[in-house]
Design a protein around this motif. Structure first.
Motif, PDB file in Angstrom:
ATOM      1  N   LEU A  74       0.832  -1.199   0.000  1.00  0.00           N
ATOM      2  CA  LEU A  74       0.000   0.000   0.000  1.00  0.00           C
ATOM      3  C   LEU A  74       0.867   1.249   0.000  1.00  0.00           C
ATOM      4  CD1 LEU A  74      -2.817  -0.904   2.518  1.00  0.00           C
ATOM      5  CD2 LEU A  74      -3.124  -0.117   0.180  1.00  0.00           C
TER       6      LEU A  74
ATOM      7  N   TYR B 161     -10.249   1.838  -8.639  1.00  0.00           N
ATOM      8  CA  TYR B 161     -11.371   2.499  -7.975  1.00  0.00           C
ATOM      9  C   TYR B 161     -12.164   3.358  -8.950  1.00  0.00           C
ATOM     10  CZ  TYR B 161     -10.617   0.995  -3.202  1.00  0.00           C
ATOM     11  OH  TYR B 161     -10.538   0.234  -2.063  1.00  0.00           O
TER      12      TYR B 161
ATOM     13  N   LEU C 253      -6.302   9.062  -3.441  1.00  0.00           N
ATOM     14  CA  LEU C 253      -5.587   7.790  -3.414  1.00  0.00           C
ATOM     15  C   LEU C 253      -4.152   7.961  -3.899  1.00  0.00           C
ATOM     16  CD1 LEU C 253      -8.233   5.278  -4.768  1.00  0.00           C
ATOM     17  CD2 LEU C 253      -6.982   5.075  -2.642  1.00  0.00           C
ATOM     18  N   THR C 254      -3.853   9.127  -4.426  1.00  0.00           N
ATOM     19  CA  THR C 254      -2.549   9.347  -5.040  1.00  0.00           C
ATOM     20  C   THR C 254      -1.548   9.845  -4.014  1.00  0.00           C
ATOM     21  OG1 THR C 254      -3.873  10.216  -6.844  1.00  0.00           O
ATOM     22  CG2 THR C 254      -1.495  10.326  -7.091  1.00  0.00           C
TER      23      THR C 254
ATOM     24  N   ASN D 206       0.793  10.596  -1.140  1.00  0.00           N
ATOM     25  CA  ASN D 206       1.587   9.760  -0.233  1.00  0.00           C
ATOM     26  C   ASN D 206       1.065   9.779   1.187  1.00  0.00           C
ATOM     27  OD1 ASN D 206       3.837   8.759  -1.740  1.00  0.00           O
ATOM     28  ND2 ASN D 206       4.459  10.894  -1.995  1.00  0.00           N
TER      29      ASN D 206
ATOM     30  N   SER E  59      -1.634   7.312   1.605  1.00  0.00           N
ATOM     31  CA  SER E  59      -1.259   5.902   1.530  1.00  0.00           C
ATOM     32  C   SER E  59      -0.673   5.450   2.862  1.00  0.00           C
ATOM     33  CB  SER E  59      -0.337   5.615   0.342  1.00  0.00           C
ATOM     34  OG  SER E  59       0.771   6.460   0.349  1.00  0.00           O
ATOM     35  N   ASP E  60       0.015   6.336   3.556  1.00  0.00           N
ATOM     36  CA  ASP E  60       0.514   5.976   4.881  1.00  0.00           C
ATOM     37  C   ASP E  60      -0.631   5.778   5.871  1.00  0.00           C
ATOM     38  OD1 ASP E  60       3.171   5.999   4.152  1.00  0.00           O
ATOM     39  OD2 ASP E  60       3.477   8.096   4.695  1.00  0.00           O
TER      40      ASP E  60
ATOM     41  N   LEU F  80      -3.694   5.027   5.198  1.00  0.00           N
ATOM     42  CA  LEU F  80      -4.411   3.826   4.793  1.00  0.00           C
ATOM     43  C   LEU F  80      -3.714   2.563   5.263  1.00  0.00           C
ATOM     44  CD1 LEU F  80      -5.729   3.856   1.168  1.00  0.00           C
ATOM     45  CD2 LEU F  80      -6.942   3.557   3.319  1.00  0.00           C
ATOM     46  N   ARG F  81      -2.418   2.556   5.116  1.00  0.00           N
ATOM     47  CA  ARG F  81      -1.657   1.390   5.545  1.00  0.00           C
ATOM     48  C   ARG F  81      -1.886   1.166   7.036  1.00  0.00           C
ATOM     49  NH1 ARG F  81       3.708   1.000   6.750  1.00  0.00           N
ATOM     50  NH2 ARG F  81       3.942   3.196   6.229  1.00  0.00           N
TER      51      ARG F  81
ATOM     52  N   LEU G 162     -13.337   1.180   1.267  1.00  0.00           N
ATOM     53  CA  LEU G 162     -12.677   2.452   1.004  1.00  0.00           C
ATOM     54  C   LEU G 162     -13.369   3.220  -0.105  1.00  0.00           C
ATOM     55  CD1 LEU G 162     -10.074   4.209   1.391  1.00  0.00           C
ATOM     56  CD2 LEU G 162      -9.038   2.787  -0.378  1.00  0.00           C
TER      57      LEU G 162
ATOM     58  N   ASN H 133     -13.121   7.149  -2.296  1.00  0.00           N
ATOM     59  CA  ASN H 133     -12.316   8.319  -2.606  1.00  0.00           C
ATOM     60  C   ASN H 133     -13.233   9.505  -2.883  1.00  0.00           C
ATOM     61  OD1 ASN H 133     -10.579  10.161  -3.727  1.00  0.00           O
ATOM     62  ND2 ASN H 133      -9.794   8.804  -5.324  1.00  0.00           N
TER      63      ASN H 133
ATOM     64  N   ARG I 104     -12.190  12.498  -3.649  1.00  0.00           N
ATOM     65  CA  ARG I 104     -11.509  13.412  -4.572  1.00  0.00           C
ATOM     66  C   ARG I 104     -11.592  14.861  -4.099  1.00  0.00           C
ATOM     67  NH1 ARG I 104     -12.282  10.632  -9.932  1.00  0.00           N
ATOM     68  NH2 ARG I 104     -13.013   8.602  -9.290  1.00  0.00           N
TER      69      ARG I 104
END
Lengths: 366, 366
Positions: A78, A91, B78-79, B81, B84-85, B87-88, B103, B105, B107
């Motif tokens: 991820l 998505y 979702l792009t 960084n 993404s952290d 989310l992880r 999940l 998005n 936007r």
DNA sequence: GTCTGTGCTGGTAGCGCTGTCAACGTTCCT
DNA sequence: AGGAACGTTGACAGCGCTACCAGCACAGAC
């Protein structure tokens, strides 16, 4: 009597059907296959549903129909930028369909993947997206036995389970090396981290290209199982330099490593590309903006995710694609970091992203 | 009769119960609340389930129990960084629970968020994680009315819907500016992209710090609604330079922009930090590795996601946290890019990540 | 006029599980 | 000894929806 019934204002299909003056089953059909209804009933059910604000109960639907409208997605990371682009594609493609995405992280472990696969399959997903072609025997058997469409993404290879979309990492690496050869480089190092199957295949491509040219040497290769990072790029490059100070180019298995190499060169006052050329992999956004701009192999990550999900949904709905295996190819984006060694040939330092040349190559034709 | 029954080898709870010699309901309890069974039956059911390879049918469970074991997560990108952290962290925390993540998005659109919220709530999620504190009135009403625990993440503010975990972007920006002041900088520019609510609050923090020092000037601020990128950092910095050539530092609303500024300075042969200091935001991994290393405000993204999901699951299971609002704070990580202006004070260029000093600040105490 | 086909509609019977409540056995009081 | 309290177990009746099949009306074929 069971429990308290007809709980507060809960709108069920039966209520919609009653208001529309049809049977529940007809109302049910309206939501799944409106064309099967006469126009009159269709509009009646439609307005009844809108009036009551009906929202179907997915659990009941799944139980009754013995299938879900869930697409399972198995990806190895991820954190990795590469996967966030792929995911975004997935998505986006699922957004206007009736399918929802169930995401799981295998953490680059095929055993974990097997476990998750078992979990997913038990819930009868409508479709499955899995990363790569290196499953365990057990996983492969489960996939083969699964009664839903499956797309393998990120790379292409023989014996697809079902559908497959990606590109040849081997060919892409060979193209990168061919580009470096064309610029006059000979002693080309390889820097790789994580060494998952796809990075391994990039290494294989590098090795074969170097061997073809009679230039392969084991000490030109530095790899580690550690997850990739910019800092790691610098460290691996440092190792490489210590082994082979005469190196004139580095092929990095991804762009983070390439950025790390760039910074390390700056620290050591090594001129790029005069002393050492750099080529990365994936063409992340910053590559065009770095100083010097960094050559990379562009991969179509968003498109890969998006197309995979689109193909999958089409297949679920019975529209199987003409070609189940899709090669999205790659492009070597030539930038300053790998210009020809003669310095008079070096593009003037100018705005970011200037002087990009592109060499497009579908996989399989390097 | 309905449809074909007892389909091939399908293991249901009833089969497990039969093999274990208990009633189905007892077997059911084993999976939800094992402590309620006597040890003898517990082991019997356990081994029966294992022997048959039983996997519970989630759809049936959801239908019967009138609730799902799904945690809805609404994030704006979702792009990025940053997400993404987060989310992880969320996925890691959910992994060993019985809850699964759904999940979506938004936007960066609160209207889209409202739409998705309506969709989620209709499926009676077990819990909800939403980003930020700027919902539409309608969304807010739905959240207040929702009968599940909710965590707002990314920032803290007044009137939490339920639980809240984040930090003060305002205070963090003030701390960054305070750090620059301490290094002797006065004409400090601000570069921001996307301008979502959190970036806006960083701008507010910057403005207030500058005003407090009597140094604020509108032309020191350059922002755009365009999504962030490294390239954009260079472009915005170029604008800023044109407006105010005498600037001696730049505070970037995120690290991508900071990297873009770094490269742009390199292109223009502006010395960092001698001529211009740079401070970024988030402390992404590459900041410690850049040349010069880049000062940034470290935020606890993984921990934020992880703690949010953990708190949420605990709350779902009835263990409400003592403090529903959690401030995870931030740290200004001082690196070369913002060292004191006297060049003799500048740390020697050395290995990546060397010479990091840290200034820890919980939000609210700048 | 009868037969077959087609399009639409509805009745019945669950999908696999759990909430509710009652009942049981055991222990601990008074 | 009687009864309350507790822990454990099971019977029953659905949760809201859809698969299956049957039925109906109408059109076209013979």
């Amino acid at each position: 009597m069971g429990r308290k019934r007809t709980k507060s204002g809960k709108i069920r299909l039966a209520e919609v059907a009653e208001l529309a003056g049809v049977s529940p089953i007809t109302a049910s059909r309206f939501f799944r296959n409106p064309e099967a209804l006469s126009v009159a009933k269709r509009t009646r059910v439609d307005s009844a549903a809108k009036e009551l604000g009906y929202v179907p109960n997915l659990a009941a639907r799944a139980l009754a129909s013995q299938r879900t409208e869930v697409i399972g997605v198995l990806i190895p990371s991820l954190t990795n930028n590469v996967f966030s682009d792929v995911l975004r594609g997935i998505y986006d493609a699922s957004e206007n369909s009736r399918y929802s995405i169930q995401l799981s992280n295998t953490r680059y472990s095929i055993l974990q993947e097997e476990k998750l696969l078992r979990l997913f399959l038990a819930q009868k997903p409508a479709g499955l997206i899995v990363t790569g072609i290196d499953q365990t025997t057990e996983s492969r058997a489960m996939l083969d036995a699964a009664d839903c469409p499956i797309v393998q993404i990120m790379e292409i290879g023989p014996n697809p389970v079902d559908m497959m979309i990606g590109f040849s990492h081997y060919d892409a690496a060979r193209a990168a090396i061919a580009h470096l050869f064309a610029q006059g480089h000979r002693k080309i190092g390889f820097v790789g981290a994580r060494m998952d199957p796809r990075v391994q295949r990039r290494l294989d491509g590098y090795v074969s290209a170097m061997k073809d040219a009679g230039l392969f040497e084991q000490r030109l290769v530095v790899t580690t199982a550690t997850p990739t990072s910019v800092t790691l790029g610098g460290a691996l490059f440092t190792d490489l330099l210590a082994r082979e100070p005469g190196m004139d180019a580095v092929f990095c298995a991804n762009d983070d490593l390439a950025l790390g190499v760039l910074f390390e060169c700056r620290r050591r006052e090594i001129a790029i590309p005069e002393q050492i050329a750099i080529v990365g992999f994936n063409d992340l956004e910053f590559m065009a903006s770095a100083v010097p701009t960094l050559t990379s192999v562009r991969t179509n990550r968003y498109e890969m995710g998006n197309t995979a999900a689109t193909m999958l949904i089409d297949a679920i709905d019975g529209r199987r694609p003409e070609h189940p295996v899709l090669d999205l190819g790659f492009k070597v984006i030539e930038r300053q970091s790998s210009s020809a060694r003669r310095s008079d040939n070096r593009p003037a330092v100018s705005g970011a992203g200037a002087a990009n040349k592109m060499v497009a190559l579908p996989s399989g034709h390097d």
